[in-house]
Design a protein around this motif. Structure first.
Motif, short mmCIF file in Angstrom:
data_model
loop_
_atom_site.label_atom_id
_atom_site.label_comp_id
_atom_site.label_asym_id
_atom_site.label_seq_id
_atom_site.Cartn_x
_atom_site.Cartn_y
_atom_site.Cartn_z
N ASN A 1 1.69 21.75 -4.95
CA ASN A 1 0.41 22.08 -5.95
C ASN A 1 -0.59 21.20 -6.10
N GLU A 2 -0.86 19.64 -5.23
CA GLU A 2 -1.67 18.77 -5.01
C GLU A 2 -3.26 19.69 -4.81
N PHE A 3 -2.75 20.88 -3.51
CA PHE A 3 -3.88 21.74 -3.27
C PHE A 3 -4.46 22.77 -4.68
N TRP A 4 -3.59 22.83 -4.72
CA TRP A 4 -3.57 24.02 -5.28
C TRP A 4 -3.96 23.54 -6.82
N GLU A 5 -4.48 22.26 -7.48
CA GLU A 5 -5.52 21.30 -8.10
C GLU A 5 -6.23 21.58 -7.40
N ILE A 6 -6.25 21.17 -6.79
CA ILE A 6 -8.21 21.12 -5.96
C ILE A 6 -8.78 22.51 -6.18
N MET B 1 0.66 -1.08 0.01
CA MET B 1 -0.43 -0.11 -0.01
C MET B 1 0.74 1.22 -0.11
N CYS B 2 2.16 1.24 1.01
CA CYS B 2 2.83 2.43 0.65
C CYS B 2 3.45 2.85 -0.30
N HIS B 3 3.23 1.33 -1.62
CA HIS B 3 3.75 2.25 -2.63
C HIS B 3 2.98 3.15 -3.61
N VAL B 4 1.21 2.94 -3.45
CA VAL B 4 0.48 3.93 -4.08
C VAL B 4 1.15 5.44 -3.61
N TYR B 5 1.47 5.62 -2.42
CA TYR B 5 2.12 6.64 -2.34
C TYR B 5 3.25 7.59 -2.13
N ALA B 6 4.20 6.52 -1.68
CA ALA B 6 5.78 6.45 -2.95
C ALA B 6 5.63 6.60 -3.67
N SER B 7 5.32 6.20 -4.56
CA SER B 7 4.77 6.44 -6.23
C SER B 7 5.28 7.92 -6.09
N THR B 8 4.15 8.85 -5.34
CA THR B 8 4.13 9.23 -6.38
C THR B 8 4.87 10.61 -6.44
N GLU B 9 4.23 11.67 -8.01
CA GLU B 9 5.28 12.44 -8.65
C GLU B 9 5.75 13.84 -7.86
N PRO B 10 6.94 14.11 -7.67
CA PRO B 10 7.66 14.94 -6.62
C PRO B 10 7.20 16.33 -6.98
N GLU B 11 6.72 16.29 -8.67
CA GLU B 11 5.82 17.57 -9.11
C GLU B 11 4.54 17.67 -7.81
N ARG B 12 4.11 16.93 -7.32
CA ARG B 12 2.52 17.18 -6.80
C ARG B 12 2.71 17.73 -5.07
N TYR B 13 3.87 17.21 -4.94
CA TYR B 13 4.11 18.29 -3.42
C TYR B 13 5.06 18.92 -3.41
N GLU B 14 5.72 19.49 -4.72
CA GLU B 14 6.59 20.20 -4.80
C GLU B 14 5.25 21.69 -4.20
N CYS B 15 6.26 22.81 -3.69
CA CYS B 15 5.21 23.95 -3.63
C CYS B 15 5.19 24.55 -4.38
N THR B 16 3.84 26.02 -4.60
CA THR B 16 3.76 26.90 -4.80
C THR B 16 3.52 28.15 -4.30
N THR B 17 4.22 29.83 -4.53
CA THR B 17 3.76 30.30 -3.87
C THR B 17 2.96 31.41 -4.52
N ARG B 18 1.38 31.71 -4.68
CA ARG B 18 0.79 32.45 -5.62
C ARG B 18 0.28 34.03 -4.52
N SER B 19 -0.04 35.02 -5.15
CA SER B 19 -0.03 35.70 -4.43
C SER B 19 -1.18 36.18 -4.67
N MET B 20 -2.33 36.79 -3.97
CA MET B 20 -3.95 37.63 -3.82
C MET B 20 -4.43 38.03 -2.88
N ARG B 21 -5.38 38.78 -3.21
CA ARG B 21 -6.13 39.43 -3.05
C ARG B 21 -7.25 39.35 -0.96
N LEU B 22 -7.47 39.63 -0.33
CA LEU B 22 -7.96 39.09 0.72
C LEU B 22 -8.46 40.10 1.55
N GLN B 23 -9.28 41.00 1.53
CA GLN B 23 -9.97 42.24 2.48
C GLN B 23 -8.99 42.90 1.85
N GLY B 24 -8.72 43.13 1.25
CA GLY B 24 -8.36 44.81 0.26
C GLY B 24 -7.10 44.46 0.44
#
Length: 94
Positions: free
Chosen positions: A33-38, A1-24
């Motif tokens: 990146n996985e969370f950004w995709e969702i 079972m761990c193979h399913v998780y261990a074989s995840t492509e590294p791009e999916r868990y690399e971090c990306t920073t995005r800028s946005m406007r919240l409350q002005g």
């Protein structure tokens, strides 16, 4: 079972920073990146940009809870809740 998780492509868990406007105010959010995709898909489903979707979610949490102590964590949990809801079996009526 761990193979399913261990074989995840590294791009999916690399971090990306995005800028946005919240409350002005402009802020930056760093997520895997996985969370950004969702979040991108959730925003698309609502016919919003990802920034608009996050801004609306942020505003709703502020309105109901009064504070958002950790925006990145709140977004990760929102993604997890979405996945849990999506995975729930649909009740069939008899």
């Amino acid at each position: 079972m761990c193979h399913v998780y261990a074989s995840t492509e590294p791009e999916r868990y690399e971090c990306t920073t995005r800028s946005m406007r919240l409350q002005g105010s402009v802020t930056s959010v760093r997520l895997e990146n996985e969370f950004w995709e969702i979040l991108d898909q959730l925003a698309h489903d609502q016919r919003l940009s990802t920034g608009q979707f996050i801004s609306e979610l942020y505003g709703e949490v502020l309105a109901t809870k009064g504070t958002v102590p950790n925006l990145a964590s709140m977004l990760r949990v929102a993604c997890a809740v979405h996945l849990h809801i999506r995975a729930e079996p649909v009740a069939h009526s008899a």
